[in-house]
Design an enzyme around this catalytic site. Structure first.
Site, short mmCIF file in Angstrom:
data_model
loop_
_atom_site.label_atom_id
_atom_site.label_comp_id
_atom_site.label_asym_id
_atom_site.label_seq_id
_atom_site.Cartn_x
_atom_site.Cartn_y
_atom_site.Cartn_z
CE1 TYR A 96 -3.12 -3.02 -0.12
CE2 TYR A 96 -2.05 -3.69 1.91
CZ TYR A 96 -2.88 -3.98 0.84
OH TYR A 96 -3.44 -5.22 0.71
NE ARG A 129 1.59 -6.29 10.99
CZ ARG A 129 1.19 -7.51 10.64
NH1 ARG A 129 0.31 -7.68 9.67
NH2 ARG A 129 1.64 -8.57 11.27
NE ARG A 159 -1.70 -17.47 8.82
CZ ARG A 159 -0.66 -17.98 8.19
NH1 ARG A 159 -0.84 -18.77 7.14
NH2 ARG A 159 0.58 -17.70 8.57
CB CYS A 182 -4.08 -21.97 13.20
SG CYS A 182 -3.75 -21.47 11.50
CB CYS A 201 -5.43 -25.26 5.80
SG CYS A 201 -6.85 -24.27 6.39
#
Length: 483
Positions: free
Chosen positions: A152, A200, A320, A343, A346
């Site tokens: 971005y 971030r 996740r 998790c 996958c």
């Protein structure tokens, strides 16, 4: 330090060192407003006592981008205020929005790049970030997180591939830092020094000629000098190596950089922790104690604890893993690790995002939009007299497992494997009663067993276990036979 030790981030005291990074949910409507499904997703993390909840990226501008949250105008503030109220009413979790600016994309594969923006447009973007920060504070968020990672606008400015040749030039590190620096200055001017502002960034771009941790350390140092209150680290997720499908918008997580960003099950655990440790050590040596967040397959409880205990990062990011089980913090702190819905990486959630579909977890019961609420009552699944009847057949370099259905409420089955009589690990979670393991090496023994789990992670006792010891192929004999 301990994983469940509180941390004060410029007055925002998070109850533990667990952070859920921003994850696209695609639960918002095209209008960009917060709706009940969005609220339910983030309240669910609060119910699980996640220390810091980072709400999915929301646009600071009005460009159309499908079901994306927005904070670009005052009309969106009421919905965000309801979200923060519900989170704060649920637990001591803190919540911040990740605010983002992105450039234009076309289905033809064309994308707007940084050099196509005028100086006036950059000035407007900087103003939009500051105004969005004001709206976030008015809505009751505990702070904000600037999105300067992945594909971005702010990340494009920081990139070594920044094509501009003016004061924002990509030819110097100072030129690349200029836009982020001006955004920070505008945000601080508008919300004050007492409002937590995190950011971030990428620890490594993972693209040809992109920057690596050697420059990420310097970027992090400048951000510390500018007064950011925490630095959350990611990697990759770039347009430069994305795979374009004809007639579709380019998805920046389809190339190798995207592979590294949301690493699948074949990658090792904690694969990005070394970056966090190096960056943290570097800025600490310069006198800055800005908390560092490390993310990337950290959902094993022992791994998460070790990251904090060994001082490799100050906060553990689990995306996740917390999508699969938002109650992960409560279960780990309460010693109920056996009840975690683990998790398996996958990446069904990633696939759904790439297809512009609502993001859910494969491990949840079919048809639900949110992780099931935890339940104090009820029995875990159980096996019949055959203890699962697990059988394993070796065929064509694979181990083919089959077992009988467990009794009670069953959402899925965790498949456990010990390699070479070593540590037992979950290698897969499946809905049915069979699995083909294609990752075995002849000449090593393997032991398998299965545990059935229900919608809240209550697991059965292990099934009967089965051991296999595939023989190394005799290639020489095969050559002799062929002659």
């Amino acid at each position: 330090m301990d994983l469940f030790e509180p941390l004060d981030i410029n007055g925002m005291v998070i109850p533990n060192r667990i952070l859920v990074p921003a994850m696209v949910t695609r639960l918002s409507g095209e209008d960009g407003h917060v709706n009940q499904d969005i609220i339910d997703r983030y309240v669910r993390y609060a119910a699980g006592n996640v220390g810091l909840i980072v709400v999915e990226a929301m646009a600071v501008h009005s460009a159309k981008s499908g079901p994306l949250l927005r904070i670009s105008e005052d009309q969106f503030t009421a919905g965000h205020a309801e979200l923060t109220k519900r989170v704060h009413d649920t637990s001591d979790s803190k919540v911040v929005p990740q605010i983002i600016h992105f450039m234009k994309l076309a289905r033809s594969g064309w994308r707007q790049t940084l050099d196509l923006l005028s100086s006036e447009e950059i000035d407007q973007i900087i103003e939009q970030f500051g105004n969005a920060a004001v709206r976030a504070r008015e809505a009751g968020y505990d702070g904000i997180e600037l999105h300067a990672a992945h594909a971005y606008t702010l990340a494009s400015s920081l990139s070594r591939l920044n094509p501009r040749r003016d004061e924002y030039t990509g030819r110097t590190l100072e030129g690349r830092l200029r836009m982020v620096g001006r955004v920070m200055a505008d945000v601080r001017r508008k919300v004050g020094d007492d409002y937590p502002v995190g950011i971030r960034i990428l620890a490594d771009e993972y693209i040809k000629d992109g920057y690596t941790v050697s420059e990420a350390k310097l970027i992090a140092l400048r951000l510390a000098q500018l007064g950011v209150d925490y630095i959350s680290l990611s990697v990759g997720g770039k347009f430069e190596d994305a795979v374009h499908k004809e007639g579709e918008i380019v998805y920046p997580y389809t190339g190798y950089s995207g592979d590294r960003c949301m690493a699948g099950d074949w990658y090792p655990a904690m694969l990005h922790v070394a970056y966090a440790a190096e960056i943290k050590s570097f800025i600490n040596s310069k006198g800055y104690q800005v908390p560092i967040v490390s993310a990337g397959k950290n959902s094993n409880p022992e791994d998460a604890r070790s990251i904090i205990a060994e001082g490799k990062a100050d906060i553990v990011g689990i995306a996740r893993g917390l999508l699969a089980d938002p109650d992960w913090p409560i279960k780990v702190q309460g010693g109920e690790v056996d009840c975690i819905v683990h998790c398996t990486y996958c990446n069904v959630c990633k696939k759904l995002d790439g297809e512009h579909k609502e993001v859910v977890c494969f491990l949840w019961p079919k048809g639900v939009r949110q992780a099931p609420p935890d339940a104090a009552d009820g029995d875990a699944p159980s096996w019949g007299d055959d203890q699962g009847g697990l059988a394993v057949e070796l065929r064509d370099g694979t181990a083919r497992l089959e077992w009988t259905k467990a009794e009670g409420e069953v959402t899925g089955y965790d498949v456990y494997r010990a390699d070479d009589d070593g540590q037992v690990q979950i290698i897969e979670a499946v809905k049915g009663c069979r699995l083909t393991d294609r990752a075995i090496l002849a000449g090593m023994p393997y032991r398998y067993y299965i545990r059935a789990y229900d919608s809240v992670g209550r697991a059965s006792v292990p099934s009967k276990s089965v051991r296999i010891d595939p023989a190394i192929p005799d290639y020489a004999a095969e050559l002799g036979t062929a002659q």
